[in-house]
Design an enzyme around this catalytic site. Structure first.
Site, PDB file in Angstrom:
ATOM      1  N   ARG A  99     123.784 150.692 127.319  1.00 31.53           N
ATOM      2  CA  ARG A  99     124.498 151.178 126.134  1.00 31.53           C
ATOM      3  C   ARG A  99     125.919 151.634 126.491  1.00 31.53           C
ATOM      4  NH1 ARG A  99     123.876 156.558 123.117  1.00 31.53           N
ATOM      5  NH2 ARG A  99     124.808 156.140 121.093  1.00 31.53           N
ATOM      6  N   HIS A 104     129.415 150.369 124.893  1.00 28.40           N
ATOM      7  CA  HIS A 104     130.368 151.300 124.269  1.00 28.40           C
ATOM      8  C   HIS A 104     131.713 151.284 124.994  1.00 28.40           C
ATOM      9  CE1 HIS A 104     127.807 153.924 121.413  1.00 28.40           C
ATOM     10  NE2 HIS A 104     127.163 152.805 121.647  1.00 28.40           N
ATOM     11  N   ASN A 111     129.526 158.717 120.913  1.00 30.87           N
ATOM     12  CA  ASN A 111     129.339 158.649 122.370  1.00 30.87           C
ATOM     13  C   ASN A 111     128.713 159.895 122.983  1.00 30.87           C
ATOM     14  OD1 ASN A 111     130.288 156.048 122.661  1.00 30.87           O
ATOM     15  ND2 ASN A 111     132.412 156.683 122.984  1.00 30.87           N
ATOM     16  N   HIS A 121     118.252 146.713 122.311  1.00 36.11           N
ATOM     17  CA  HIS A 121     117.453 147.821 121.774  1.00 36.11           C
ATOM     18  C   HIS A 121     115.981 147.697 122.141  1.00 36.11           C
ATOM     19  CE1 HIS A 121     120.343 149.570 118.479  1.00 36.11           C
ATOM     20  NE2 HIS A 121     120.717 149.834 119.715  1.00 36.11           N
TER      21      HIS A 121
END
Length: 287
Positions: A35, A39, A67, A164
Site C-alpha cells: 500500500r 501511495h 496516509n 486488497h
C-alpha cells in the site's frame, strides 16, 4: 534491472532479507508495504516522497488523512541502514520501497516479478498533492478515470485493486455503506461489518478470508457481494469491470500475470533520474 550490479551488488539481497525478517515477525506488514508503494507512486511518481517527515515549514504527504494509516516505514529504514553500511549513498529510498513491495507480494504467496532500479528520491512532499489518491467511496467510473490519468487501463486498475487480497480496511472507510440498505452488499455480510464497526472507527475488517495471503479470494468475495469498501464492490457491480472480476475470480494465474505486469508499470510512474532527484541519506528528510 541490474542497476546496482557494480555499485552495490548485494542491494537486492539486503532488501529481501530485511523484508523477510520483518514479515516473519509481523505478516500484516506485507499489506502495509504494498500500500505504501502505491501511495508513493500515485503522488509525484515512485520517488519516495511518501517517506518524508513534515517540518515546521511544510506538511508532508504522510500527514494527509489518506496516509495516516500507512505502515512499514521501519522496514524501509532498516534496509536503508544496512545498505548505507555496505554502499553509502548509492541506493535510493524510492528503489528500496519498490523492491520491498515486490518482495512482500512474493513473500505472501503472490507472483514473483522484477523491476528496473535507478529511481532517484524526490525533493517535494506536500499534503495537498494527496488529493490524487483514490477514495474508498469511489465508483468504477471514478476509479477508471483516476487510474486512466496515470496511463492504466480498466483491466490494469482491477488487477491493482486485487492487492486488497492483503490487509484490512478500517470501519471509518466503509461505515457510510451501513447507514442505508446497499443493494450491492450481502445482508449477512452487512451484519458482519456492523459488528466490526461496533468496536469503533479504527476497528479492522479483512478484505477477504486470508488477509496475509496473496491469492484471488478478494475477487471471489466481490462475486458474493462481500466487498468491504464501496470502491471494491463497485468493480463487480459495474458493467465496465464486472467481466474482469469474474475472470480473475475464476483464474488466479491470469490475475497473477496481470498484477505483475501492472505493478511493473506502476513502479515506472514518473521516475526521477539523474539530477531530477537525489539519493537521500535518511529516507525521512531531503538531503
Amino acid at each position: 534491472m541490474q542497476y546496482y550490479l557494480m555499485s552495490c551488488p548485494f542491494a537486492e539481497q539486503i532488501v529481501r532479507n530485511t523484508v523477510t525478517r520483518a514479515l516473519q515477525a509481523d505478516p500484516t506488514l506485507a499489506a502495509g508495504l504494498v500500500r505504501m508503494h502505491f501511495h508513493d507512486c500515485f503522488i509525484e511518481g515512485c520517488d519516495g516522497s511518501v517517506l518524508i517527515d513534515s517540518t515546521k515549514q511544510n506538511t508532508a504527504e504522510k500527514d494527509s488523512p489518506a496516509n495516516l494509516s500507512l505502515r512499514g516505514y521501519e522496514v524501509v529504514d532498516k534496509a536503508k541502514e544496512e545498505l548505507e553500511k555496505q554502499c553509502p549513498g548509492v541506493v535510493s529510498c524510492a528503489d528500496i520501497l519498490s523492491m520491498a513491495a515486490r518482495d512482500a507480494v512474493f513473500w505472501a504467496g503472490g507472483p514473483v516479478y522484477d523491476i528496473p532500479k535507478g529511481r532517484k528520491d524526490g525533493k517535494r512532499s506536500k499534503i495537498e498533492d494527496t488529493f490524487n489518491l483514490p477514495a474508498p467511496f469511489f465508483n468504477a467510473s471514478q476509479l477508471i478515470n483516476m487510474f486512466g490519468q496515470h496511463g492504466f487501463s480498466a483491466q490494469e486498475m482491477v488487477a491493482l485493486s486485487g492487492a486488497h487480497t492483503l490487509g484490512v480496511a478500517r470501519c471509518s472507510s466503509f461505515k457510510s455503506r451501513l447507514s442505508s440498505v446497499d443493494p450491492n452488499l450481502d445482508s449477512d455480510f452487512a451484519k458482519t461489518l456492523s459488528k466490526t464497526c461496533s468496536a469503533g472507527d479504527n476497528a479492522e475488517q479483512p478484505f477477504d478470508a486470508t488477509r496475509n495471503n496473496f491469492d484471488n479470494l478478494y475477487f471471489n468475495a466481490l462475486q458474493g457481494k462481500n466487498g468491504v469498501l464501496t470502491s471494491d464492490q463497485t468493480l463487480y457491480a459495474s458493467p465496465q469491470t464486472n467481466r474482469i472480476v469474474n475472470g480473475y475470480a475464476f483464474n488466479q494465474a491470469m490475475f497473477f500475470f496481470d498484477f505483475q505486469q501492472a505493478m511493473l508499470k506502476m513502479s515506472l510512474l514518473d521516475v526521477k533520474e539523474g539530477s531530477k532527484g537525489e539519493v537521500r541519506q535518511n529516507c525521512h528528510k531531503i538531503n
